[in-house]
Motif scaffolding. Sequence first.
Motif, PDB file in Angstrom:
ATOM      1  N   ALA A   1      -4.873   3.568   4.008  1.00 21.69           N
ATOM      2  CA  ALA A   1      -3.907   3.541   2.909  1.00 21.69           C
ATOM      3  C   ALA A   1      -2.602   2.852   3.320  1.00 21.69           C
ATOM      4  O   ALA A   1      -1.628   2.890   2.578  1.00 21.69           O
ATOM      5  CB  ALA A   1      -3.621   4.959   2.428  1.00 21.69           C
ATOM      6  N   GLY A   2      -2.601   2.233   4.507  1.00 21.95           N
ATOM      7  CA  GLY A   2      -1.473   1.409   4.909  1.00 21.95           C
ATOM      8  C   GLY A   2      -0.623   1.933   6.040  1.00 21.95           C
ATOM      9  O   GLY A   2       0.259   1.223   6.535  1.00 21.95           O
ATOM     10  N   ALA A   3      -0.834   3.177   6.484  1.00 27.05           N
ATOM     11  CA  ALA A   3       0.004   3.739   7.540  1.00 27.05           C
ATOM     12  C   ALA A   3      -0.263   3.059   8.879  1.00 27.05           C
ATOM     13  O   ALA A   3      -1.371   2.597   9.155  1.00 27.05           O
ATOM     14  CB  ALA A   3      -0.249   5.241   7.668  1.00 27.05           C
ATOM     15  N   GLU A   4       0.777   2.997   9.717  1.00 25.21           N
ATOM     16  CA  GLU A   4       0.596   2.563  11.097  1.00 25.21           C
ATOM     17  C   GLU A   4       0.254   3.801  11.917  1.00 25.21           C
ATOM     18  O   GLU A   4       1.018   4.763  11.943  1.00 25.21           O
ATOM     19  CB  GLU A   4       1.862   1.915  11.649  1.00 25.21           C
ATOM     20  CG  GLU A   4       1.709   1.482  13.105  1.00 25.21           C
ATOM     21  CD  GLU A   4       2.963   0.877  13.707  1.00 25.21           C
ATOM     22  OE1 GLU A   4       2.889   0.349  14.832  1.00 25.21           O
ATOM     23  OE2 GLU A   4       4.028   0.959  13.046  1.00 25.21           O
ATOM     24  N   VAL A   5      -0.898   3.769  12.557  1.00 22.74           N
ATOM     25  CA  VAL A   5      -1.368   4.912  13.339  1.00 22.74           C
ATOM     26  C   VAL A   5      -1.426   4.536  14.808  1.00 22.74           C
ATOM     27  O   VAL A   5      -2.077   3.571  15.184  1.00 22.74           O
ATOM     28  CB  VAL A   5      -2.758   5.377  12.859  1.00 22.74           C
ATOM     29  CG1 VAL A   5      -3.261   6.534  13.732  1.00 22.74           C
ATOM     30  CG2 VAL A   5      -2.715   5.810  11.401  1.00 22.74           C
TER      31      VAL A   5
ATOM     32  N   GLN B   1       0.845  -1.193   0.000  1.00 18.24           N
ATOM     33  CA  GLN B   1       0.000   0.000   0.000  1.00 18.24           C
ATOM     34  C   GLN B   1       0.880   1.242   0.000  1.00 18.24           C
ATOM     35  O   GLN B   1       2.032   1.199   0.454  1.00 18.24           O
ATOM     36  CB  GLN B   1      -0.923  -0.006   1.218  1.00 18.24           C
ATOM     37  CG  GLN B   1      -1.976  -1.109   1.204  1.00 18.24           C
ATOM     38  CD  GLN B   1      -2.821  -1.073   2.456  1.00 18.24           C
ATOM     39  OE1 GLN B   1      -2.590  -1.822   3.397  1.00 18.24           O
ATOM     40  NE2 GLN B   1      -3.797  -0.167   2.465  1.00 18.24           N
ATOM     41  N   PRO B   2       0.362   2.374  -0.483  1.00 14.77           N
ATOM     42  CA  PRO B   2       1.210   3.561  -0.639  1.00 14.77           C
ATOM     43  C   PRO B   2       1.789   4.104   0.657  1.00 14.77           C
ATOM     44  O   PRO B   2       2.839   4.753   0.641  1.00 14.77           O
ATOM     45  CB  PRO B   2       0.280   4.577  -1.311  1.00 14.77           C
ATOM     46  CG  PRO B   2      -1.097   4.067  -1.098  1.00 14.77           C
ATOM     47  CD  PRO B   2      -0.982   2.585  -1.034  1.00 14.77           C
ATOM     48  N   LEU B   3       1.144   3.853   1.799  1.00 13.39           N
ATOM     49  CA  LEU B   3       1.620   4.407   3.064  1.00 13.39           C
ATOM     50  C   LEU B   3       2.058   3.329   4.048  1.00 13.39           C
ATOM     51  O   LEU B   3       2.119   3.568   5.259  1.00 13.39           O
ATOM     52  CB  LEU B   3       0.529   5.277   3.709  1.00 13.39           C
ATOM     53  CG  LEU B   3       0.045   6.486   2.907  1.00 13.39           C
ATOM     54  CD1 LEU B   3      -0.989   7.273   3.709  1.00 13.39           C
ATOM     55  CD2 LEU B   3       1.194   7.389   2.498  1.00 13.39           C
ATOM     56  N   ASP B   4       2.395   2.142   3.544  1.00 11.43           N
ATOM     57  CA  ASP B   4       2.703   1.056   4.481  1.00 11.43           C
ATOM     58  C   ASP B   4       4.058   1.215   5.175  1.00 11.43           C
ATOM     59  O   ASP B   4       4.404   0.421   6.049  1.00 11.43           O
ATOM     60  CB  ASP B   4       2.602  -0.310   3.796  1.00 11.43           C
ATOM     61  CG  ASP B   4       3.545  -0.477   2.625  1.00 11.43           C
ATOM     62  OD1 ASP B   4       4.392   0.400   2.412  1.00 11.43           O
ATOM     63  OD2 ASP B   4       3.424  -1.499   1.914  1.00 11.43           O
ATOM     64  N   ASP B   5       4.814   2.246   4.821  1.00 13.10           N
ATOM     65  CA  ASP B   5       6.069   2.524   5.522  1.00 13.10           C
ATOM     66  C   ASP B   5       5.983   3.817   6.330  1.00 13.10           C
ATOM     67  O   ASP B   5       7.000   4.370   6.749  1.00 13.10           O
ATOM     68  CB  ASP B   5       7.222   2.615   4.529  1.00 13.10           C
ATOM     69  CG  ASP B   5       7.023   3.722   3.486  1.00 13.10           C
ATOM     70  OD1 ASP B   5       5.879   4.203   3.350  1.00 13.10           O
ATOM     71  OD2 ASP B   5       8.003   4.086   2.817  1.00 13.10           O
ATOM     72  N   ILE B   6       4.777   4.297   6.560  1.00 15.03           N
ATOM     73  CA  ILE B   6       4.561   5.577   7.250  1.00 15.03           C
ATOM     74  C   ILE B   6       4.034   5.335   8.667  1.00 15.03           C
ATOM     75  O   ILE B   6       3.081   4.581   8.870  1.00 15.03           O
ATOM     76  CB  ILE B   6       3.570   6.463   6.467  1.00 15.03           C
ATOM     77  CG1 ILE B   6       4.122   6.792   5.084  1.00 15.03           C
ATOM     78  CG2 ILE B   6       3.262   7.731   7.252  1.00 15.03           C
ATOM     79  CD1 ILE B   6       5.421   7.571   5.089  1.00 15.03           C
ATOM     80  N   LEU B   7       4.655   6.003   9.642  1.00 20.09           N
ATOM     81  CA  LEU B   7       4.217   5.926  11.034  1.00 20.09           C
ATOM     82  C   LEU B   7       3.574   7.258  11.419  1.00 20.09           C
ATOM     83  O   LEU B   7       4.173   8.320  11.248  1.00 20.09           O
ATOM     84  CB  LEU B   7       5.406   5.646  11.959  1.00 20.09           C
ATOM     85  CG  LEU B   7       5.123   5.714  13.472  1.00 20.09           C
ATOM     86  CD1 LEU B   7       4.074   4.681  13.880  1.00 20.09           C
ATOM     87  CD2 LEU B   7       6.423   5.517  14.267  1.00 20.09           C
ATOM     88  N   VAL B   8       2.355   7.191  11.938  1.00 23.42           N
ATOM     89  CA  VAL B   8       1.582   8.379  12.307  1.00 23.42           C
ATOM     90  C   VAL B   8       1.323   8.372  13.808  1.00 23.42           C
ATOM     91  O   VAL B   8       0.824   7.381  14.351  1.00 23.42           O
ATOM     92  CB  VAL B   8       0.236   8.419  11.555  1.00 23.42           C
ATOM     93  CG1 VAL B   8      -0.560   9.667  11.949  1.00 23.42           C
ATOM     94  CG2 VAL B   8       0.455   8.379  10.052  1.00 23.42           C
TER      95      VAL B   8
END
Length: 377
Positions: free
Chosen positions: A28-32, A2-9
């Motif tokens: 969209a894949g982010a870890e929140v 997914q486009p945000l699977d390497d993003i940490l929020v």
Amino acid sequence: MQPLDDILVLDFSTLLPGPMATLMLAEAGAEVIKFERPGTGEGARHTNPKLNGESIGFAVLNHGKRSVAIDLKAEGAVESLRPLIEKADVLVEQFRPGVMDRLGLGYDTLRRINPGLIYCSITGYGQTGPKAASAGHDLNYAGDSGLLSLSRGPDDNPTMPSGLIADVGGGTYPAVMNILLALRARDRNGQGIHLDIAMAEGAFAFAYWAHAEGVIAGQDIDSGGSRLTGGLARYRLYTAGDGRQVAVGALEEKFWQAFCDVIGQPVDLRDDWVDPETCAAEVARRLAERPSSDWAPLLEEADCCCTVVKTPAEAAADPHFAARGVFGRKLAIAGTKVSALPLPIAPGFRGPADQIGRAPSLGEDNARHAVVELEPK
């Protein structure tokens, strides 16, 4: 992928604008990681309606996230978050201006720890200006942007807006859009940024015609008098014989004439530019002669931008939305599978459609992130 699977929020927001924004990022894949008060958690956890004791509203906006319970005012609390701050990509907060600074979590402090951090602040009126510290909710922001004046209904029974335009349209959507733009910019320059999202300002875009008429052209705009708020007979709500409303959106002449043909509107009462009220009165009289169940198939066949207004439950059961899988995604609330809130994210950017999410229990991820519930000194 997914486009945000390497993003940490890191999510310090509550209620609606911020949580919906971070929900979209999570979809969209982010870890929140959602930070909440120990003991009670976010206030939305306790709102009705509930399903087997669990708040439906909270679950709808917070499924797929992690929960860390921490007293941000406790000694050592902020320092315990340092490992997460160092590796975070995005931080979303929704406090009044200055609160995060007093907690030791302001942008200037955190960018020294993580220069690439995209720090998104969502407030009613922004970080600066005379109203920056003022309290408010969606209704206030919509009122201050001029939206409420455009179609307020009768003075003795004003019409409430049917959607949370400032919260979602002025807060959530601008936050997500600017976070994604900031991520793209960081790909180029490696630098983070402080995003100042003001819900009242974001609401202005929803009345672009009022900006053209009332601000640039300097025209007076009466409540319900604009072409898109009831000033024309061809763009209004009418009541059918069974009490159901019909949304007449026949702006273009070809659609208007087709609609008039369906209801039998006399030719001499079709020019709603000359005498909109007389024209509208006749449309209302004719639509009231028959129930909406009679009008619906006729209007559908005429394909004239006129439809019977649906309830939320009817809309969710619409075969069109079912065919497109709009309500196909599910989440579990207290063990019961229900429909997730449809979000405007392309299916290709989201996880598997059959993946069932759930809202985290309070503090269930403290151990995972080595964050402990620190007691006040």
